[in-house]
Design an enzyme around this catalytic site. Structure first.
Site, PDB file in Angstrom:
ATOM      1  N   ASP A  65      -0.340  -0.543   2.522  1.00 20.26           N
ATOM      2  CA  ASP A  65      -0.989  -1.846   2.393  1.00 20.26           C
ATOM      3  C   ASP A  65      -2.361  -1.848   3.045  1.00 20.26           C
ATOM      4  O   ASP A  65      -3.165  -2.752   2.784  1.00 20.26           O
ATOM      5  CB  ASP A  65      -0.144  -2.933   3.079  1.00 20.26           C
ATOM      6  CG  ASP A  65       1.140  -3.264   2.335  1.00 20.26           C
ATOM      7  OD1 ASP A  65       1.295  -2.810   1.186  1.00 20.26           O
ATOM      8  OD2 ASP A  65       1.984  -3.979   2.904  1.00 20.26           O
ATOM      9  N   GLU A  67      -2.089   0.936  -6.588  1.00 21.88           N
ATOM     10  CA  GLU A  67      -0.723   0.908  -7.110  1.00 21.88           C
ATOM     11  C   GLU A  67      -0.458  -0.473  -7.666  1.00 21.88           C
ATOM     12  O   GLU A  67      -0.737  -1.479  -7.006  1.00 21.88           O
ATOM     13  CB  GLU A  67       0.271   1.256  -5.997  1.00 21.88           C
ATOM     14  CG  GLU A  67       1.716   1.389  -6.458  1.00 21.88           C
ATOM     15  CD  GLU A  67       2.545   0.136  -6.207  1.00 21.88           C
ATOM     16  OE1 GLU A  67       3.690   0.082  -6.689  1.00 21.88           O
ATOM     17  OE2 GLU A  67       2.037  -0.801  -5.560  1.00 21.88           O
ATOM     18  N   HIS A 122      -1.394   0.108  -1.830  1.00 25.19           N
ATOM     19  CA  HIS A 122      -0.143  -0.480  -2.308  1.00 25.19           C
ATOM     20  C   HIS A 122      -0.348  -1.915  -2.773  1.00 25.19           C
ATOM     21  O   HIS A 122      -0.702  -2.790  -1.993  1.00 25.19           O
ATOM     22  CB  HIS A 122       0.871  -0.441  -1.160  1.00 25.19           C
ATOM     23  CG  HIS A 122       2.230  -0.926  -1.504  1.00 25.19           C
ATOM     24  ND1 HIS A 122       2.812  -1.999  -0.868  1.00 25.19           N
ATOM     25  CD2 HIS A 122       3.130  -0.482  -2.422  1.00 25.19           C
ATOM     26  CE1 HIS A 122       4.030  -2.179  -1.354  1.00 25.19           C
ATOM     27  NE2 HIS A 122       4.253  -1.285  -2.299  1.00 25.19           N
TER      28      HIS A 122
END
Length: 276
Positions: free
Chosen positions: A267, A68, A41
């Site tokens: 994350d 991402e 992420h």
């Protein structure tokens, strides 16, 4: 072969092997977990500044399947990679992304806020990300607030076509947004690129809403708080895949593995891939 047909074949295959998968459900190995796409992420944002080369490089090193990224437009019409619609939180500057030129955006420090060792990390452009990472890792492209940037869909499509990425191999380019109208447009511009819809709204998980999404989207990507086994099954029954965000704990990642989602957006890529 159409996007939907490819996904349908995959789902049919998964149904065939599901009895075998259940036998090993309580004893996942690294190989089995790799069947879930590991999406970093905004890069490995838990460890490095989000949406920077440092963060994306780390995600690649951590064996993520996708990075991402968030795409917006500068005042002079250049595609840039940054999450917030202002630069205040993640740089040493102030103001709206769309009010600053590329030169102004490039002059900002997008790393020090995370740690001084990342001082001087710049805001990357969309094309820099495509050129640096395609072929090394999949790229999940989020159009951030596209309603603020007229023509961003055509510009993103053109950048992909320029690199022959409008027909990505192994579906390693995916485009998503919270703006459903924008994703309908992207599906028409790039019919061979998988499209995803993002939501944190429970009303978007109804049977009627999911059926509507399935007419143009290949991925349904809800906040992990809205994920249930029933929802996963519904999404799969409509020949879509499901990826959930944003995972910031091992417990959340493990829960999503049990739900049998297709992608985990985190994350912390090491929470998803046990090889780290």
């Amino acid at each position: 072969m159409s996007k939907k047909l490819v996904l349908g074949v995959g789902i049919a295959f998964s149904v065939l092997i599901s009895p075998f998968s259940q036998v090993f459900a309580d004893d996942l190995t690294g190989g089995e977990r790799k069947q879930v796409d590991n999406v970093a992420h905004r890069g490995a944002a838990g460890y490095a500044p989000e949406n920077t080369i440092a963060g994306f490089d780390l995600a690649v090193d951590m064996k993520a399947d996708y990075i991402e990224i968030d795409v917006q437009k500068s005042k002079d019409g250049e595609l840039v990679v940054i999450h917030d619609t202002t630069v205040d939180r993640t740089t040493d500057g102030t103001g709206k992304v769309g009010d600053l030129t590329l030169k102004q955006l490039k002059s900002l420090d997008a790393g020090s806020w995370k740690d001084e060792k990342f001082a001087g990390e710049p805001i990357p452009t969309f094309e820099e990300i495509l050129d640096r990472y395609y072929g090394k890792v999949g790229i999940l492209i989020e159009l951030k607030a596209p309603q603020l940037y007229p023509g961003i869909e055509e510009q993103v499509a053109e950048a992909l076509k320029k690199r022959n990425l409008d027909k990505p191999q192994n579906e390693k380019i995916i485009i998503q947004s919270f703006n459903f109208k924008s994703m309908k447009k992207m599906n028409k511009l790039l019919p061979e690129v998988p499209i995803g819809v993002l939501t944190s709204n429970h009303t978007d998980t109804t049977t009627e809403a999911l059926q509507e999404f399935s007419t143009y989207a290949d991925w349904f990507n809800p906040n992990y708080g809205n994920v249930s086994k029933e929802l996963v099954n519904q999404v799969h029954s409509l020949d879509m895949q499901i990826g959930s965000w944003t995972v910031r704990s091992q417990e959340a990642a493990d829960l999503l593995f049990e739900m049998e989602v297709d992608a985990i957006i985190s994350d912390y890529p090491d929470y998803v891939d046990p090889r780290n």
